[in-house]
Design a protein around this motif. Structure first.
Motif, mmCIF file in Angstrom:
data_model
loop_
_atom_site.group_PDB
_atom_site.id
_atom_site.type_symbol
_atom_site.label_atom_id
_atom_site.label_comp_id
_atom_site.label_asym_id
_atom_site.label_seq_id
_atom_site.Cartn_x
_atom_site.Cartn_y
_atom_site.Cartn_z
ATOM 1 N N ARG A 31 0.866 -1.184 0.000
ATOM 2 C CA ARG A 31 0.000 0.000 0.000
ATOM 3 C C ARG A 31 0.895 1.224 0.000
ATOM 4 O O ARG A 31 1.805 1.328 0.813
ATOM 5 C CB ARG A 31 -0.894 0.003 1.227
ATOM 6 N N LYS A 32 0.624 2.120 -0.924
ATOM 7 C CA LYS A 32 1.421 3.331 -1.036
ATOM 8 C C LYS A 32 0.714 4.470 -0.323
ATOM 9 O O LYS A 32 -0.446 4.767 -0.616
ATOM 10 C CB LYS A 32 1.644 3.683 -2.503
ATOM 11 N N LEU A 33 1.404 5.095 0.607
ATOM 12 C CA LEU A 33 0.853 6.222 1.344
ATOM 13 C C LEU A 33 0.946 7.491 0.490
ATOM 14 O O LEU A 33 1.718 7.540 -0.469
ATOM 15 C CB LEU A 33 1.629 6.410 2.642
ATOM 16 N N PRO A 34 0.168 8.505 0.827
ATOM 17 C CA PRO A 34 0.225 9.754 0.054
ATOM 18 C C PRO A 34 1.626 10.373 -0.021
ATOM 19 O O PRO A 34 1.939 11.054 -0.989
ATOM 20 C CB PRO A 34 -0.731 10.681 0.812
ATOM 21 N N ASN A 35 2.479 10.105 0.967
ATOM 22 C CA ASN A 35 3.838 10.654 0.947
ATOM 23 C C ASN A 35 4.805 9.766 0.163
ATOM 24 O O ASN A 35 6.003 10.029 0.128
ATOM 25 C CB ASN A 35 4.349 10.887 2.367
ATOM 26 N N GLY A 36 4.304 8.700 -0.463
ATOM 27 C CA GLY A 36 5.122 7.825 -1.288
ATOM 28 C C GLY A 36 5.716 6.633 -0.562
ATOM 29 O O GLY A 36 6.276 5.742 -1.196
ATOM 30 N N GLN A 37 5.614 6.588 0.758
ATOM 31 C CA GLN A 37 6.146 5.453 1.507
ATOM 32 C C GLN A 37 5.267 4.220 1.291
ATOM 33 O O GLN A 37 4.074 4.332 1.026
ATOM 34 C CB GLN A 37 6.235 5.788 2.987
ATOM 35 N N LEU A 38 5.888 3.050 1.403
ATOM 36 C CA LEU A 38 5.176 1.797 1.200
ATOM 37 C C LEU A 38 4.940 1.095 2.526
ATOM 38 O O LEU A 38 5.799 1.120 3.408
ATOM 39 C CB LEU A 38 5.987 0.880 0.280
ATOM 40 N N ARG A 39 3.800 0.444 2.632
ATOM 41 C CA ARG A 39 3.454 -0.309 3.832
ATOM 42 C C ARG A 39 2.816 -1.638 3.413
ATOM 43 O O ARG A 39 2.214 -1.753 2.357
ATOM 44 C CB ARG A 39 2.451 0.439 4.703
ATOM 45 N N VAL A 40 2.954 -2.624 4.298
ATOM 46 C CA VAL A 40 2.297 -3.926 4.139
ATOM 47 C C VAL A 40 1.514 -4.162 5.419
ATOM 48 O O VAL A 40 2.063 -4.034 6.521
ATOM 49 C CB VAL A 40 3.321 -5.060 3.929
ATOM 50 N N SER A 41 0.256 -4.502 5.297
ATOM 51 C CA SER A 41 -0.519 -4.767 6.506
ATOM 52 C C SER A 41 -0.091 -6.110 7.082
ATOM 53 O O SER A 41 0.267 -7.041 6.355
ATOM 54 C CB SER A 41 -2.018 -4.736 6.209
ATOM 55 N N ARG A 42 -0.106 -6.200 8.399
ATOM 56 C CA ARG A 42 0.259 -7.440 9.097
ATOM 57 C C ARG A 42 -0.634 -8.581 8.619
ATOM 58 O O ARG A 42 -0.177 -9.694 8.379
ATOM 59 C CB ARG A 42 0.150 -7.216 10.601
ATOM 60 N N VAL A 43 -1.909 -8.305 8.436
ATOM 61 C CA VAL A 43 -2.861 -9.331 7.992
ATOM 62 C C VAL A 43 -2.471 -9.834 6.604
ATOM 63 O O VAL A 43 -2.437 -11.042 6.358
ATOM 64 C CB VAL A 43 -4.300 -8.784 8.005
ATOM 65 N N ASP A 44 -2.173 -8.915 5.677
ATOM 66 C CA ASP A 44 -1.780 -9.318 4.324
ATOM 67 C C ASP A 44 -0.508 -10.158 4.342
ATOM 68 O O ASP A 44 -0.392 -11.141 3.608
ATOM 69 C CB ASP A 44 -1.569 -8.095 3.428
ATOM 70 N N LEU A 45 0.458 -9.767 5.190
ATOM 71 C CA LEU A 45 1.709 -10.520 5.271
ATOM 72 C C LEU A 45 1.456 -11.924 5.833
ATOM 73 O O LEU A 45 1.994 -12.911 5.319
ATOM 74 C CB LEU A 45 2.730 -9.770 6.127
ATOM 75 N N ASP A 46 0.629 -12.029 6.865
ATOM 76 C CA ASP A 46 0.322 -13.342 7.446
ATOM 77 C C ASP A 46 -0.394 -14.248 6.446
ATOM 78 O O ASP A 46 -0.086 -15.437 6.341
ATOM 79 C CB ASP A 46 -0.514 -13.182 8.718
ATOM 80 N N VAL A 47 -1.319 -13.678 5.684
ATOM 81 C CA VAL A 47 -2.034 -14.462 4.652
ATOM 82 C C VAL A 47 -1.045 -14.917 3.579
ATOM 83 O O VAL A 47 -1.087 -16.065 3.130
ATOM 84 C CB VAL A 47 -3.188 -13.640 4.038
ATOM 85 N N TRP A 48 -0.122 -14.042 3.194
ATOM 86 C CA TRP A 48 0.886 -14.387 2.197
ATOM 87 C C TRP A 48 1.758 -15.541 2.692
ATOM 88 O O TRP A 48 2.028 -16.481 1.949
ATOM 89 C CB TRP A 48 1.732 -13.150 1.889
ATOM 90 N N TRP A 49 2.190 -15.474 3.971
ATOM 91 C CA TRP A 49 2.986 -16.563 4.554
ATOM 92 C C TRP A 49 2.226 -17.888 4.487
ATOM 93 O O TRP A 49 2.789 -18.916 4.120
ATOM 94 C CB TRP A 49 3.321 -16.278 6.025
ATOM 95 N N GLU A 50 0.944 -17.858 4.877
ATOM 96 C CA GLU A 50 0.130 -19.082 4.860
ATOM 97 C C GLU A 50 0.013 -19.641 3.446
ATOM 98 O O GLU A 50 0.090 -20.849 3.245
ATOM 99 C CB GLU A 50 -1.252 -18.800 5.445
ATOM 100 N N THR A 51 -0.148 -18.767 2.471
ATOM 101 C CA THR A 51 -0.241 -19.196 1.079
ATOM 102 C C THR A 51 1.066 -19.840 0.626
ATOM 103 O O THR A 51 1.051 -20.880 -0.042
ATOM 104 C CB THR A 51 -0.578 -18.000 0.174
#
Length: 62
Positions: free
Chosen positions: A36-56
């Protein structure tokens, strides 16, 4: 209700033990957790999305 935890990209890279270049290669193939790109250009990953990715990843490796 608590807001979901958002991780900075360097935190994600440290947790998954991957270089930035390797992460972006996976992202180009559609195999990385959602960024997810913030308005200031920084990138973030939600903990939930990362956990789902790990499970996948674990299910695909089995």
């Amino acid at each position: 209700m608590a807001r979901p935890q958002m991780l900075k990209l360097p935190e994600v890279l440290t947790e998954i033990g991957m270089s930035r270049a390797a992460f972006y290669r996976m992202r180009a193939r559609g195999q990385a957790p959602r960024l997810r790109k913030l308005p200031n250009g920084q990138l973030r990953v939600s903990r939930v999305d990362l956990d789902v990715w790990w499970e996948t990843c674990e299910r695909n490796a089995a």
